[in-house]
Design a protein around this motif. Structure first.
Motif, PDB file in Angstrom:
ATOM      1  N   MET A   1      31.773 108.163   7.643  1.00 39.45           N
ATOM      2  CA  MET A   1      31.551 106.802   8.079  1.00 39.45           C
ATOM      3  C   MET A   1      32.246 106.574   9.417  1.00 39.45           C
ATOM      4  O   MET A   1      33.294 105.962   9.492  1.00 39.45           O
ATOM      5  CB  MET A   1      32.083 105.815   7.035  1.00 39.45           C
ATOM      6  CG  MET A   1      31.305 105.890   5.783  1.00 39.45           C
ATOM      7  SD  MET A   1      31.634 104.713   4.457  1.00 39.45           S
ATOM      8  CE  MET A   1      33.074 103.842   4.806  1.00 39.45           C
ATOM      9  N   PRO A   2      31.681 107.088  10.478  1.00 37.96           N
ATOM     10  CA  PRO A   2      32.299 106.887  11.776  1.00 37.96           C
ATOM     11  C   PRO A   2      32.360 105.406  12.124  1.00 37.96           C
ATOM     12  O   PRO A   2      31.435 104.654  11.858  1.00 37.96           O
ATOM     13  CB  PRO A   2      31.392 107.640  12.740  1.00 37.96           C
ATOM     14  CG  PRO A   2      30.387 108.363  11.930  1.00 37.96           C
ATOM     15  CD  PRO A   2      30.459 107.875  10.540  1.00 37.96           C
ATOM     16  N   GLY A   3      33.479 105.027  12.738  1.00 41.39           N
ATOM     17  CA  GLY A   3      33.631 103.640  13.175  1.00 41.39           C
ATOM     18  C   GLY A   3      34.119 102.703  12.091  1.00 41.39           C
ATOM     19  O   GLY A   3      34.304 101.534  12.333  1.00 41.39           O
ATOM     20  N   SER A   4      34.311 103.216  10.875  1.00 44.01           N
ATOM     21  CA  SER A   4      34.792 102.322   9.823  1.00 44.01           C
ATOM     22  C   SER A   4      36.266 102.022  10.052  1.00 44.01           C
ATOM     23  O   SER A   4      36.960 102.736  10.768  1.00 44.01           O
ATOM     24  CB  SER A   4      34.598 102.950   8.438  1.00 44.01           C
ATOM     25  OG  SER A   4      35.520 103.982   8.250  1.00 44.01           O
ATOM     26  N   GLY A   5      36.752 100.945   9.449  1.00 44.30           N
ATOM     27  CA  GLY A   5      38.148 100.542   9.614  1.00 44.30           C
ATOM     28  C   GLY A   5      39.118 101.620   9.190  1.00 44.30           C
ATOM     29  O   GLY A   5      40.174 101.797   9.773  1.00 44.30           O
ATOM     30  N   SER A   6      38.760 102.386   8.153  1.00 43.07           N
ATOM     31  CA  SER A   6      39.688 103.400   7.654  1.00 43.07           C
ATOM     32  C   SER A   6      39.861 104.543   8.654  1.00 43.07           C
ATOM     33  O   SER A   6      40.872 105.223   8.653  1.00 43.07           O
ATOM     34  CB  SER A   6      39.215 103.948   6.309  1.00 43.07           C
ATOM     35  OG  SER A   6      37.949 104.554   6.458  1.00 43.07           O
ATOM     36  N   GLU A   7      38.874 104.782   9.525  1.00 42.67           N
ATOM     37  CA  GLU A   7      38.982 105.840  10.517  1.00 42.67           C
ATOM     38  C   GLU A   7      39.855 105.423  11.699  1.00 42.67           C
ATOM     39  O   GLU A   7      40.294 106.248  12.465  1.00 42.67           O
ATOM     40  CB  GLU A   7      37.583 106.225  11.027  1.00 42.67           C
ATOM     41  CG  GLU A   7      36.667 106.783   9.956  1.00 42.67           C
ATOM     42  CD  GLU A   7      37.171 108.106   9.389  1.00 42.67           C
ATOM     43  OE1 GLU A   7      37.733 108.911  10.145  1.00 42.67           O
ATOM     44  OE2 GLU A   7      37.012 108.317   8.178  1.00 42.67           O
TER      45      GLU A   7
ATOM     46  N   ARG B   1      42.690 103.538  11.420  1.00 41.78           N
ATOM     47  CA  ARG B   1      44.037 103.177  10.987  1.00 41.78           C
ATOM     48  C   ARG B   1      45.089 103.917  11.773  1.00 41.78           C
ATOM     49  O   ARG B   1      44.968 105.099  12.062  1.00 41.78           O
ATOM     50  CB  ARG B   1      44.214 103.477   9.502  1.00 41.78           C
ATOM     51  CG  ARG B   1      43.436 102.544   8.635  1.00 41.78           C
ATOM     52  CD  ARG B   1      43.803 102.727   7.201  1.00 41.78           C
ATOM     53  NE  ARG B   1      43.020 101.777   6.421  1.00 41.78           N
ATOM     54  CZ  ARG B   1      42.751 101.911   5.165  1.00 41.78           C
ATOM     55  NH1 ARG B   1      43.205 102.940   4.502  1.00 41.78           N
ATOM     56  NH2 ARG B   1      42.038 101.016   4.532  1.00 41.78           N
ATOM     57  N   GLN B   2      46.178 103.201  12.079  1.00 44.98           N
ATOM     58  CA  GLN B   2      47.290 103.826  12.769  1.00 44.98           C
ATOM     59  C   GLN B   2      48.124 104.659  11.800  1.00 44.98           C
ATOM     60  O   GLN B   2      48.697 105.670  12.184  1.00 44.98           O
ATOM     61  CB  GLN B   2      48.171 102.763  13.418  1.00 44.98           C
ATOM     62  CG  GLN B   2      47.484 102.026  14.534  1.00 44.98           C
ATOM     63  CD  GLN B   2      48.370 100.934  15.109  1.00 44.98           C
ATOM     64  OE1 GLN B   2      49.424 100.632  14.563  1.00 44.98           O
ATOM     65  NE2 GLN B   2      47.933 100.350  16.195  1.00 44.98           N
ATOM     66  N   ARG B   3      48.194 104.237  10.581  1.00 42.60           N
ATOM     67  CA  ARG B   3      49.004 104.939   9.577  1.00 42.60           C
ATOM     68  C   ARG B   3      48.094 105.889   8.806  1.00 42.60           C
ATOM     69  O   ARG B   3      47.449 105.499   7.841  1.00 42.60           O
ATOM     70  CB  ARG B   3      49.658 103.936   8.635  1.00 42.60           C
ATOM     71  CG  ARG B   3      50.650 103.051   9.340  1.00 42.60           C
ATOM     72  CD  ARG B   3      51.315 102.106   8.357  1.00 42.60           C
ATOM     73  NE  ARG B   3      52.328 101.332   9.010  1.00 42.60           N
ATOM     74  CZ  ARG B   3      52.208 100.027   9.282  1.00 42.60           C
ATOM     75  NH1 ARG B   3      51.127  99.379   8.927  1.00 42.60           N
ATOM     76  NH2 ARG B   3      53.173  99.385   9.903  1.00 42.60           N
ATOM     77  N   GLN B   4      48.063 107.135   9.233  1.00 43.82           N
ATOM     78  CA  GLN B   4      47.155 108.094   8.609  1.00 43.82           C
ATOM     79  C   GLN B   4      47.849 109.033   7.640  1.00 43.82           C
ATOM     80  O   GLN B   4      47.203 109.724   6.882  1.00 43.82           O
ATOM     81  CB  GLN B   4      46.444 108.904   9.698  1.00 43.82           C
ATOM     82  CG  GLN B   4      45.558 108.041  10.573  1.00 43.82           C
ATOM     83  CD  GLN B   4      44.888 108.837  11.666  1.00 43.82           C
ATOM     84  OE1 GLN B   4      45.184 110.005  11.872  1.00 43.82           O
ATOM     85  NE2 GLN B   4      43.971 108.205  12.372  1.00 43.82           N
TER      86      GLN B   4
END
Length: 117
Positions: free
Chosen positions: A1-7, A9-12
């Motif tokens: 899911m490119p561009g999703s919010g989870s991609e 995230r700063q905290r990975q």
């Protein structure tokens, strides 16, 4: 899911910790009381970081208490209006009791939120 919010995230990096059931319940209880997610609570406690504003979430119970407080205002108004139109002394005593109960309920609900009425 490119561009999703989870991609984005700063905290990975995900760190794990194990808790007993009572410990996990206590952590969840403290997070709920603070209006934070468990992750934000742990970051705040360990790193002394303030949680981002977006991470704050009101616990469901606090939200319900606030809704009940909001509903008490119009109800108290209606009771007051009925009392003004009433001329039956016995019914007036009942209305007075209802008004006292509503006032006490309001105080208890505010105390449940940790606030002054």
């Amino acid at each position: 899911m490119p561009g999703s919010g989870s991609e984005k995230r700063q905290r990975q990096i995900i760190l794990k910790a194990r808790f007993t059931e009572p410990e996990a319940a206590l952590v969840q209880q403290q997070a709920d009381a603070a209006g934070l997610t468990v992750s934000a609570l742990i970051r705040f406690a360990l790193l002394n970081q303030n949680p981002p504003r977006a991470a704050r979430k009101p616990p469901a119970e606090r939200e319900l208490v606030a809704r009940v407080i909001a509903a008490l205002g119009p109800l108290a108004c209606e009771v007051r209006q009925v009392k003004e139109k009433c001329d039956d002394p016995q019914f007036l005593e009942t209305i007075d009791a209802v008004q006292r109960d509503l006032a006490e309920l309001r105080v208890v609900l505010f105390e449940a939120l940790g606030r002054q009425p």
